[in-house]
Write a protein that holds these residues in place. Structure first.
Motif, PDB file in Angstrom:
ATOM      1  N   ALA A 138       0.811  -1.226   0.000  1.00  9.22           N
ATOM      2  CA  ALA A 138       0.000   0.000   0.000  1.00  9.22           C
ATOM      3  C   ALA A 138       0.839   1.270   0.000  1.00  9.22           C
ATOM      4  CB  ALA A 138      -0.995   0.039   1.168  1.00  9.22           C
ATOM      5  N   ALA A 139       2.068   1.218   0.517  1.00 10.19           N
ATOM      6  CA  ALA A 139       2.965   2.379   0.525  1.00 10.19           C
ATOM      7  C   ALA A 139       4.383   1.879   0.767  1.00 10.19           C
ATOM      8  CB  ALA A 139       2.542   3.375   1.607  1.00 10.19           C
ATOM      9  N   PRO A 140       5.400   2.670   0.374  1.00 12.88           N
ATOM     10  CA  PRO A 140       6.788   2.224   0.576  1.00 12.88           C
ATOM     11  C   PRO A 140       7.150   2.103   2.054  1.00 12.88           C
ATOM     12  CG  PRO A 140       6.676   4.018  -1.033  1.00 12.88           C
ATOM     13  CD  PRO A 140       5.332   3.937  -0.380  1.00 12.88           C
ATOM     14  N   LEU A 141       8.009   1.122   2.368  1.00 14.26           N
ATOM     15  CA  LEU A 141       8.538   0.943   3.716  1.00 14.26           C
ATOM     16  C   LEU A 141      10.058   0.982   3.621  1.00 14.26           C
ATOM     17  CD1 LEU A 141       7.795   0.265   6.707  1.00 14.26           C
ATOM     18  CD2 LEU A 141       8.180  -2.137   6.120  1.00 14.26           C
ATOM     19  N   SER A 142      10.701   1.809   4.437  1.00  9.43           N
ATOM     20  CA  SER A 142      12.149   1.971   4.340  1.00  9.43           C
ATOM     21  C   SER A 142      12.888   0.718   4.796  1.00  9.43           C
ATOM     22  CB  SER A 142      12.608   3.165   5.181  1.00  9.43           C
ATOM     23  OG  SER A 142      12.509   2.862   6.561  1.00  9.43           O
ATOM     24  N   LYS A 143      14.097   0.533   4.258  1.00 11.00           N
ATOM     25  CA  LYS A 143      14.922  -0.614   4.642  1.00 11.00           C
ATOM     26  C   LYS A 143      15.286  -0.549   6.120  1.00 11.00           C
ATOM     27  CE  LYS A 143      19.040  -3.221   3.312  1.00 11.00           C
ATOM     28  NZ  LYS A 143      19.429  -3.473   4.711  1.00 11.00           N
ATOM     29  N   ASP A 144      15.521   0.660   6.644  1.00  9.56           N
ATOM     30  CA  ASP A 144      15.866   0.800   8.062  1.00  9.56           C
ATOM     31  C   ASP A 144      14.747   0.267   8.955  1.00  9.56           C
ATOM     32  OD1 ASP A 144      18.282   1.902   7.448  1.00  9.56           O
ATOM     33  OD2 ASP A 144      17.662   3.983   7.738  1.00  9.56           O
ATOM     34  N   THR A 145      13.506   0.580   8.595  1.00  6.46           N
ATOM     35  CA  THR A 145      12.364   0.100   9.381  1.00  6.46           C
ATOM     36  C   THR A 145      12.246  -1.414   9.281  1.00  6.46           C
ATOM     37  OG1 THR A 145      11.187   2.189   9.020  1.00  6.46           O
ATOM     38  CG2 THR A 145       9.873   0.309   9.749  1.00  6.46           C
ATOM     39  N   MET A 146      12.503  -1.955   8.093  1.00  3.49           N
ATOM     40  CA  MET A 146      12.457  -3.406   7.912  1.00  3.49           C
ATOM     41  C   MET A 146      13.532  -4.088   8.753  1.00  3.49           C
ATOM     42  SD  MET A 146      11.741  -3.657   3.791  1.00  3.49           S
ATOM     43  CE  MET A 146      11.432  -5.411   3.768  1.00  3.49           C
ATOM     44  N   ASP A 147      14.719  -3.488   8.802  1.00  2.00           N
ATOM     45  CA  ASP A 147      15.809  -4.053   9.605  1.00  2.00           C
ATOM     46  C   ASP A 147      15.466  -4.034  11.093  1.00  2.00           C
ATOM     47  OD1 ASP A 147      17.314  -4.555   7.361  1.00  2.00           O
ATOM     48  OD2 ASP A 147      18.471  -2.705   7.493  1.00  2.00           O
ATOM     49  N   GLU A 148      14.856  -2.941  11.560  1.00  4.08           N
ATOM     50  CA  GLU A 148      14.453  -2.849  12.965  1.00  4.08           C
ATOM     51  C   GLU A 148      13.380  -3.881  13.283  1.00  4.08           C
ATOM     52  OE1 GLU A 148      15.626  -1.006  15.576  1.00  4.08           O
ATOM     53  OE2 GLU A 148      17.258  -0.592  14.166  1.00  4.08           O
ATOM     54  N   CYS A 149      12.470  -4.090  12.347  1.00  3.42           N
ATOM     55  CA  CYS A 149      11.410  -5.088  12.539  1.00  3.42           C
ATOM     56  C   CYS A 149      12.002  -6.490  12.646  1.00  3.42           C
ATOM     57  CB  CYS A 149      10.410  -5.007  11.379  1.00  3.42           C
ATOM     58  SG  CYS A 149       8.897  -5.956  11.634  1.00  3.42           S
ATOM     59  N   GLU A 277      10.878   9.126   0.601  1.00  2.00           N
ATOM     60  CA  GLU A 277      12.260   8.960   1.071  1.00  2.00           C
ATOM     61  C   GLU A 277      12.469   9.710   2.377  1.00  2.00           C
ATOM     62  OE1 GLU A 277      16.881  10.049  -0.222  1.00  2.00           O
ATOM     63  OE2 GLU A 277      15.209  10.517  -1.575  1.00  2.00           O
ATOM     64  N   LEU A 278      11.996  10.944   2.431  1.00  2.04           N
ATOM     65  CA  LEU A 278      12.161  11.759   3.635  1.00  2.04           C
ATOM     66  C   LEU A 278      11.330  11.208   4.793  1.00  2.04           C
ATOM     67  CD1 LEU A 278      12.100  15.317   2.013  1.00  2.04           C
ATOM     68  CD2 LEU A 278      14.090  14.018   2.783  1.00  2.04           C
ATOM     69  N   GLU A 279      10.147  10.700   4.506  1.00  8.60           N
ATOM     70  CA  GLU A 279       9.295  10.130   5.553  1.00  8.60           C
ATOM     71  C   GLU A 279       9.946   8.903   6.179  1.00  8.60           C
ATOM     72  OE1 GLU A 279       5.250  11.710   3.319  1.00  8.60           O
ATOM     73  OE2 GLU A 279       5.856   9.612   3.160  1.00  8.60           O
ATOM     74  N   GLY A 280      10.598   8.093   5.336  1.00  7.19           N
ATOM     75  CA  GLY A 280      11.296   6.918   5.850  1.00  7.19           C
ATOM     76  C   GLY A 280      12.425   7.298   6.800  1.00  7.19           C
ATOM     77  N   LEU A 281      13.128   8.375   6.470  1.00  2.00           N
ATOM     78  CA  LEU A 281      14.209   8.848   7.340  1.00  2.00           C
ATOM     79  C   LEU A 281      13.654   9.451   8.628  1.00  2.00           C
ATOM     80  CD1 LEU A 281      16.519  10.535   4.652  1.00  2.00           C
ATOM     81  CD2 LEU A 281      16.932   8.380   5.865  1.00  2.00           C
ATOM     82  N   LEU A 282      12.567  10.188   8.522  1.00  2.54           N
ATOM     83  CA  LEU A 282      11.982  10.834   9.700  1.00  2.54           C
ATOM     84  C   LEU A 282      11.548   9.806  10.746  1.00  2.54           C
ATOM     85  CD1 LEU A 282       9.917  13.645   7.954  1.00  2.54           C
ATOM     86  CD2 LEU A 282      11.739  14.019   9.629  1.00  2.54           C
ATOM     87  N   VAL A 283      10.859   8.754  10.321  1.00  7.00           N
ATOM     88  CA  VAL A 283      10.360   7.777  11.303  1.00  7.00           C
ATOM     89  C   VAL A 283      11.479   6.918  11.876  1.00  7.00           C
ATOM     90  CG1 VAL A 283       8.032   7.686  10.322  1.00  7.00           C
ATOM     91  CG2 VAL A 283       9.765   6.057   9.524  1.00  7.00           C
ATOM     92  N   SER A 284      12.688   7.015  11.308  1.00  5.54           N
ATOM     93  CA  SER A 284      13.826   6.294  11.893  1.00  5.54           C
ATOM     94  C   SER A 284      14.364   7.008  13.134  1.00  5.54           C
ATOM     95  CB  SER A 284      14.942   6.127  10.856  1.00  5.54           C
ATOM     96  OG  SER A 284      15.562   7.372  10.561  1.00  5.54           O
ATOM     97  N   HIS A 285      13.933   8.237  13.354  1.00  7.09           N
ATOM     98  CA  HIS A 285      14.340   8.977  14.553  1.00  7.09           C
ATOM     99  C   HIS A 285      13.638   8.374  15.765  1.00  7.09           C
ATOM    100  CE1 HIS A 285      14.864  12.191  17.474  1.00  7.09           C
ATOM    101  NE2 HIS A 285      15.736  12.780  16.664  1.00  7.09           N
ATOM    102  N   PRO A 286      14.344   8.097  16.845  1.00  4.96           N
ATOM    103  CA  PRO A 286      13.739   7.417  17.995  1.00  4.96           C
ATOM    104  C   PRO A 286      12.597   8.185  18.666  1.00  4.96           C
ATOM    105  CG  PRO A 286      15.944   8.227  18.524  1.00  4.96           C
ATOM    106  CD  PRO A 286      15.781   8.347  17.045  1.00  4.96           C
ATOM    107  N   GLU A 287      12.530   9.501  18.470  1.00  2.00           N
ATOM    108  CA  GLU A 287      11.481  10.283  19.123  1.00  2.00           C
ATOM    109  C   GLU A 287      10.316  10.622  18.182  1.00  2.00           C
ATOM    110  OE1 GLU A 287      12.682  13.483  21.794  1.00  2.00           O
ATOM    111  OE2 GLU A 287      14.750  12.800  21.575  1.00  2.00           O
ATOM    112  N   ILE A 288      10.408  10.191  16.929  1.00  6.84           N
ATOM    113  CA  ILE A 288       9.342  10.477  15.959  1.00  6.84           C
ATOM    114  C   ILE A 288       8.507   9.222  15.733  1.00  6.84           C
ATOM    115  CG2 ILE A 288       8.828  11.115  13.572  1.00  6.84           C
ATOM    116  CD1 ILE A 288      11.285  12.897  13.607  1.00  6.84           C
ATOM    117  N   MET A 289       7.218   9.319  16.024  1.00  2.11           N
ATOM    118  CA  MET A 289       6.304   8.191  15.884  1.00  2.11           C
ATOM    119  C   MET A 289       5.759   8.061  14.466  1.00  2.11           C
ATOM    120  SD  MET A 289       6.327   6.831  18.849  1.00  2.11           S
ATOM    121  CE  MET A 289       4.939   5.708  18.748  1.00  2.11           C
TER     122      MET A 289
END
Length: 366
Positions: A138-149, A277-289
């Motif tokens: 449904a929408a792109p998911l960043s590699k960083d988020t996939m790695d954390e998962c 691309e920017l949204e994927g980077l933003l949610v990788s910040h520990p304080e950004i939900m």
């Protein structure tokens, strides 16, 4: 690989589903029996786990959405799998369902994966060892988020797919047999699908790693837009290619990378900036939900990237800190130029960001 459909499968209309309308008006997508059956076969073409016994899918995607209707209702039931259906995603209730029903597969939208990644302490309170796969679309998911998962669910394969309502919900999916997982791509084309990347201006096909519009063709395509001949002709050409409106590229291994919607690109000083691309980077910040990026009209620059950000409770994160966090990771023209904090990012039931609402919010302040 060709997709063989039984000779009795015909193109009679079976359903009309409506596109999410995240950037404009929603359109009725006319699907036939043939396209739906083709999609169901494509979805399950790489699911080796059927050999290992019964699979249980947790469905937190609405059944009026193409992902819920085809990926769960049709594709899985035709293989004899069980589906646990929830009215909506709620973190603890979903984790409880995984534990109670021994769910093996969770296919969902990126916001659900982000919620799991952002609250690992909550996840650890439940037995989720039954999970074998977590898939998103449904929408792109960043590699960083996939790695954390992957760290939170080490026993599960984390994969990503790509599709549209106009293609029955599927175009590509990461191939578990080929080992193409956590690559940041949307996988390889499903059996029966063709695709090419087209230069936006010349309309010429592009080689691997060249960015352009994704065109696709296959037996799962919609018949037309309901009572909208003009939109149909603009989307499907005379050779049967569906012009997705998505920007992406293939690599040398045949994996497809979806960058963003063409209509959502921000034009900054002649450069094109992809919000995803920017949204994927933003949610990788520990304080950004959660976060969303939209264009902000500027007299000198034309459009500048503006971020709407949801921060953790109790966080004192400032707009300047958000801008600095992004600036360290991107080229100068991609930097966030304006930040606004918001309680929740507006999303459709499918999990897609309702950018039109955020753009209207921006315009109301100009």
């Amino acid at each position: 690989m060709p997709l063989c459909l039984p000779p009795f499968v015909n193109p009679i209309v079976a359903a009309i589903l409506y596109s999410s309308g995240t950037t404009g008006l929603s359109k009725g997508v006319v699907l036939t029996h043939r396209s739906i059956i083709a999609t169901a076969l494509m979805v399950t073409s790489d699911q080796e786990f059927y050999k290992e016994g019964r699979s249980v899918f947790l469905c937190v995607v609405p059944l009026f959405h193409i992902m819920g209707l085809i990926t769960f209702t049709y594709a899985q039931l035709q293989r004899g799998n069980a589906s646990v259906v929830m009215a909506r995603f709620e973190l603890e209730k979903s984790l409880d369902a995984i534990q109670r029903y021994k769910v093996t597969h969770l296919y969902t939208a990126p916001p659900v994966v982000v919620a799991l990644v952002k609250q690992p302490a909550v996840v650890r309170r439940y037995d989720v060892s039954s999970l074998q796969e977590i898939g998103t679309g449904a929408a792109p998911l960043s590699k960083d988020t996939m790695d954390e998962c992957s760290k939170i669910f080490p026993q599960a394969k984390i994969l990503q797919g790509y599709g549209m309502t106009e293609t029955g919900g599927i175009i590509s999916i990461e191939n578990t047999r080929a080992g193409f997982l956590n690559s940041g791509s949307s996988g390889v084309l499903c059996p029966g699908m063709e695709s090419k990347i087209i230069h936006i201006e010349t309309l010429k096909p592009l080689p691997p790693k060249q960015l352009g519009e994704i065109w696709v063709r296959g037996p799962n395509l919609m018949k037309e837009y309901f009572h909208n001949k003009e939109a149909t002709e603009q989307t499907i050409d005379k050779q049967g290619w569906l012009h997705t409106g998505d920007l992406g590229y293939f690599d040398e291994q045949g994996r497809i990378y979806v960058v963003d919607r063409l209509k959502e690109l921000i034009k900054y000083k002649g450069y094109q900036v992809a919000p995803a691309e920017l949204e994927g980077l933003l949610v990788s910040h520990p304080e950004i939900m959660d976060a969303a990026v939209v264009p902000y009209i500027d007299d000198e620059e034309g459009e500048i990237p503006m971020a709407y950000v949801v921060i953790k409770a109790g966080s004192s994160l400032s707009g300047e800190e958000v801008q600095s966090f992004i600036a360290k990771q991107v080229a100068p023209f991609k930097r966030i130029r304006k930040v606004a904090f918001i309680e929740v990012i507006p999303k459709a039931a499918s999990g897609k960001i309702l950018r039109r609402e955020l753009r209207q919010k921006v315009l109301s302040k100009l």
